[in-house]
Design a protein around this motif. Structure first.
Motif, PDB file in Angstrom:
ATOM      1  N   MET A   1       0.556  -1.088  -0.387  1.00 13.87           N
ATOM      2  CA  MET A   1       0.009  -0.097   0.175  1.00 13.87           C
ATOM      3  C   MET A   1       0.938   1.520  -0.025  1.00 13.87           C
ATOM      4  O   MET A   1       1.964   1.478   0.940  1.00 13.87           O
ATOM      5  CB  MET A   1      -0.138  -0.161   0.863  1.00 13.87           C
ATOM      6  N   ALA A   2       1.268   2.287  -1.079  1.00 12.26           N
ATOM      7  CA  ALA A   2       1.440   3.450  -0.792  1.00 12.26           C
ATOM      8  C   ALA A   2       0.015   4.716  -1.165  1.00 12.26           C
ATOM      9  O   ALA A   2      -0.493   4.542  -1.675  1.00 12.26           O
ATOM     10  CB  ALA A   2       2.178   3.453  -2.123  1.00 12.26           C
ATOM     11  N   ARG A   3       0.090   5.839   0.428  1.00  6.76           N
ATOM     12  CA  ARG A   3      -1.178   6.247   0.167  1.00  6.76           C
ATOM     13  C   ARG A   3      -0.291   7.696  -0.585  1.00  6.76           C
ATOM     14  O   ARG A   3      -1.017   8.278  -1.318  1.00  6.76           O
ATOM     15  CB  ARG A   3      -1.248   6.707   1.956  1.00  6.76           C
ATOM     16  N   TYR A   4       1.187   8.030  -0.839  1.00 10.20           N
ATOM     17  CA  TYR A   4       1.559   8.970  -1.616  1.00 10.20           C
ATOM     18  C   TYR A   4       2.676   8.296  -2.373  1.00 10.20           C
ATOM     19  O   TYR A   4       3.137   7.390  -2.671  1.00 10.20           O
ATOM     20  CB  TYR A   4       2.737  10.040  -0.553  1.00 10.20           C
ATOM     21  N   CYS A   5       2.998   9.115  -3.600  1.00 13.95           N
ATOM     22  CA  CYS A   5       3.529   8.353  -4.405  1.00 13.95           C
ATOM     23  C   CYS A   5       5.238   8.862  -4.280  1.00 13.95           C
ATOM     24  O   CYS A   5       5.923   9.516  -3.819  1.00 13.95           O
ATOM     25  CB  CYS A   5       3.436   9.674  -5.897  1.00 13.95           C
ATOM     26  N   PRO A   6       6.038   7.478  -4.364  1.00 18.59           N
ATOM     27  CA  PRO A   6       7.219   7.954  -3.647  1.00 18.59           C
ATOM     28  C   PRO A   6       8.275   8.688  -4.952  1.00 18.59           C
ATOM     29  O   PRO A   6       8.964   9.505  -4.153  1.00 18.59           O
ATOM     30  CB  PRO A   6       8.089   6.172  -3.686  1.00 18.59           C
ATOM     31  N   GLN A   7       7.675   8.788  -5.931  1.00 19.27           N
ATOM     32  CA  GLN A   7       8.789   9.841  -7.035  1.00 19.27           C
ATOM     33  C   GLN A   7       7.990  10.767  -6.890  1.00 19.27           C
ATOM     34  O   GLN A   7       9.076  11.758  -6.752  1.00 19.27           O
ATOM     35  CB  GLN A   7       7.805   9.446  -8.890  1.00 19.27           C
ATOM     36  N   CYS A   8       7.070  11.657  -6.577  1.00 15.76           N
ATOM     37  CA  CYS A   8       6.289  12.941  -7.016  1.00 15.76           C
ATOM     38  C   CYS A   8       5.464  13.344  -5.141  1.00 15.76           C
ATOM     39  O   CYS A   8       5.472  15.010  -5.361  1.00 15.76           O
ATOM     40  CB  CYS A   8       6.212  13.170  -7.429  1.00 15.76           C
ATOM     41  N   GLY A   9       5.225  12.498  -4.413  1.00 16.18           N
ATOM     42  CA  GLY A   9       4.576  12.978  -3.499  1.00 16.18           C
ATOM     43  C   GLY A   9       3.492  13.174  -3.440  1.00 16.18           C
ATOM     44  O   GLY A   9       2.819  13.259  -2.472  1.00 16.18           O
TER      45      GLY A   9
END
Ligand SMILES: [Zn+2]
Length: 188
Positions: A1-9
């Motif tokens: 699960m990723a709530r925020y994008c690790p590339q652009c936030g």
């Protein structure tokens, strides 16, 4: 699960990709695929004995090849050098890949890569006393007397019997210029 994008936030949204719902970034297009943990282990031999470590963390008392998990900024090569150093105090040189193990798990898909490595023939291993209780070269005749990981045992015994040529760390300059920072292993 990723709530925020690790590339652009940006906050992610669920969307269909490749036949299932995944977290994805509406701004830059990043998609969360499988969570994969890559472990590395080193086979380091001296006079037909293999360097093994006794774990000081669960499962305590279990002996394995030295190793650990790769970090985001690692290659297999940088990871194995660091993990062997931490667990045994020895500086190793990765030669090549000799075995892969792939296990599906719900939380994190588990890929374990075994590398043949060399160390200074005169250097003696030493455990850190916490994560590893002991680090020493052990002959196969002793394996029945220690609590040795079945996979470590499998790798050591088969390697000693068959001496396969590893998938070697590639040194081709043009290849490495095309993939800066990469560690590439191949059977040629
Ligand atoms: Zn993004």
């Amino acid at each position: 699960m990723a709530r925020y994008c690790p590339q652009c936030g940006q906050p992610t949204r669920r969307r269909e990709d490749g036949g299932r719902e995944r977290d994805a970034c509406p701004a830059c297009g990043w998609v969360q695929y499988a969570e994969i943990g890559v472990g590395v282990g080193a086979l380091i031999l001296r006079d037909e004995r293999a360097l093994l470590v006794e774990r000081g963390i669960p499962p305590v008392g279990r002996w394995t090849l030295p190793g650990g998990w790769i970090e985001q900024e690692d290659t297999l090569a940088t990871a194995i050098v660091r993990e062997v150093q931490e667990e045994t105090g020895l500086r190793c040189n990765p030669v090549g890949v000799i075995c892969l193990r792939s296990i599906p798990r719900p939380a994190r898909n588990d890929l374990y890569v075994c590398l043949l490595c060399t160390v200074d023939p005169l250097a003696e291993p030493s455990a850190d006393g916490s994560e590893t209780r002991q680090a020493r070269f052990i002959a196969p005749e002793e394996f029945d007397r220690i609590d040795l990981s079945p996979f470590s045992r499998y790798v050591i015994e088969h390697y000693l019997r068959e001496r396969p040529r590893p998938w070697l760390l590639q040194e081709d300059r043009r290849l490495l210029e095309a993939y800066p920072g990469a560690a590439i292993f191949a059977p040629f």
